[in-house]
Enzyme design. Structure first.
Site, PDB file in Angstrom:
ATOM      1  N   CYS A  81     -44.573 -13.197   7.567  1.00 17.41           N
ATOM      2  CA  CYS A  81     -44.035 -13.986   8.672  1.00 17.41           C
ATOM      3  C   CYS A  81     -45.120 -14.837   9.333  1.00 17.41           C
ATOM      4  CB  CYS A  81     -43.420 -13.079   9.728  1.00 17.41           C
ATOM      5  SG  CYS A  81     -41.968 -12.195   9.138  1.00 17.41           S
ATOM      6  N   HIS A  88     -45.161  -7.249   6.450  1.00 12.09           N
ATOM      7  CA  HIS A  88     -45.300  -7.667   7.840  1.00 12.09           C
ATOM      8  C   HIS A  88     -46.725  -8.128   8.113  1.00 12.09           C
ATOM      9  CE1 HIS A  88     -41.400  -6.540   9.406  1.00 12.09           C
ATOM     10  NE2 HIS A  88     -41.469  -5.409   8.730  1.00 12.09           N
ATOM     11  N   ARG A 107     -42.630 -18.731   7.305  1.00 11.28           N
ATOM     12  CA  ARG A 107     -43.264 -17.800   6.366  1.00 11.28           C
ATOM     13  C   ARG A 107     -44.567 -18.403   5.877  1.00 11.28           C
ATOM     14  NH1 ARG A 107     -39.957 -15.248   8.329  1.00 11.28           N
ATOM     15  NH2 ARG A 107     -38.177 -14.160   7.436  1.00 11.28           N
TER      16      ARG A 107
END
Length: 144
Positions: free
Chosen positions: A112, A43, A121
């Site tokens: 992300c 993340h 991405r």
């Protein structure tokens, strides 16, 4: 660029619940240090922000990983590339869109984009440039 004290576990798999605990190894990609592409997702924001500074990565930066017996130093060969989530060939054994054209020992990192979204991405690629048995101490890139 993540800082000298940046240490995160790489867990097996990329299940959303697992990624809440750290980084995840794409299970269908190569094991750490072997010929192929060891690919890791994390993340950018939320769940500890492990890849918060991902856009700062540059060619020549080192990513150092360790298993029970070996340190692995990978050197980035690309700046972050923005792509779409369905572009799964970026984690192929010879990753599409990467600077690599033949089999080797590669590392792909994905996160992300945008910072608080997930429509795209960011991807970087690195190649294995050194190994060191844990019994011989820490790699030079971790000193200082």
């Amino acid at each position: 660029r993540f800082g000298p004290d940046w240490v995160k576990p790489v867990l097996e798999g990329t299940d959303p619940e697992l990624l809440k605990k750290g980084l995840g190894h794409y299970a269908a990609t190569a094991p750490l240090g072997t010929v192929g592409n060891f690919s890791v997702a994390g993340h950018r924001r939320t769940y500890g922000d492990p890849f918060k500074d991902f856009p700062r990565l540059r060619p020549g930066d080192e990513v150092i990983l360790k298993d029970a017996g070996t340190w692995y130093t990978y050197t980035l060969r690309s700046a972050p590339l923005r792509t779409v989530p369905t572009d799964v060939a970026v984690v192929d054994p010879v990753p599409e869109k990467s600077p690599f054209r033949a089999p080797g020992r590669y590392l792909t990192l994905t996160t992300c984009d945008p910072e608080w979204g997930h429509s795209h991405r960011l991807v970087v690629w690195a190649e294995l440039t050194g190994t060191l048995p844990v019994s011989q101490g820490r790699p030079e890139g971790l000193s200082g």
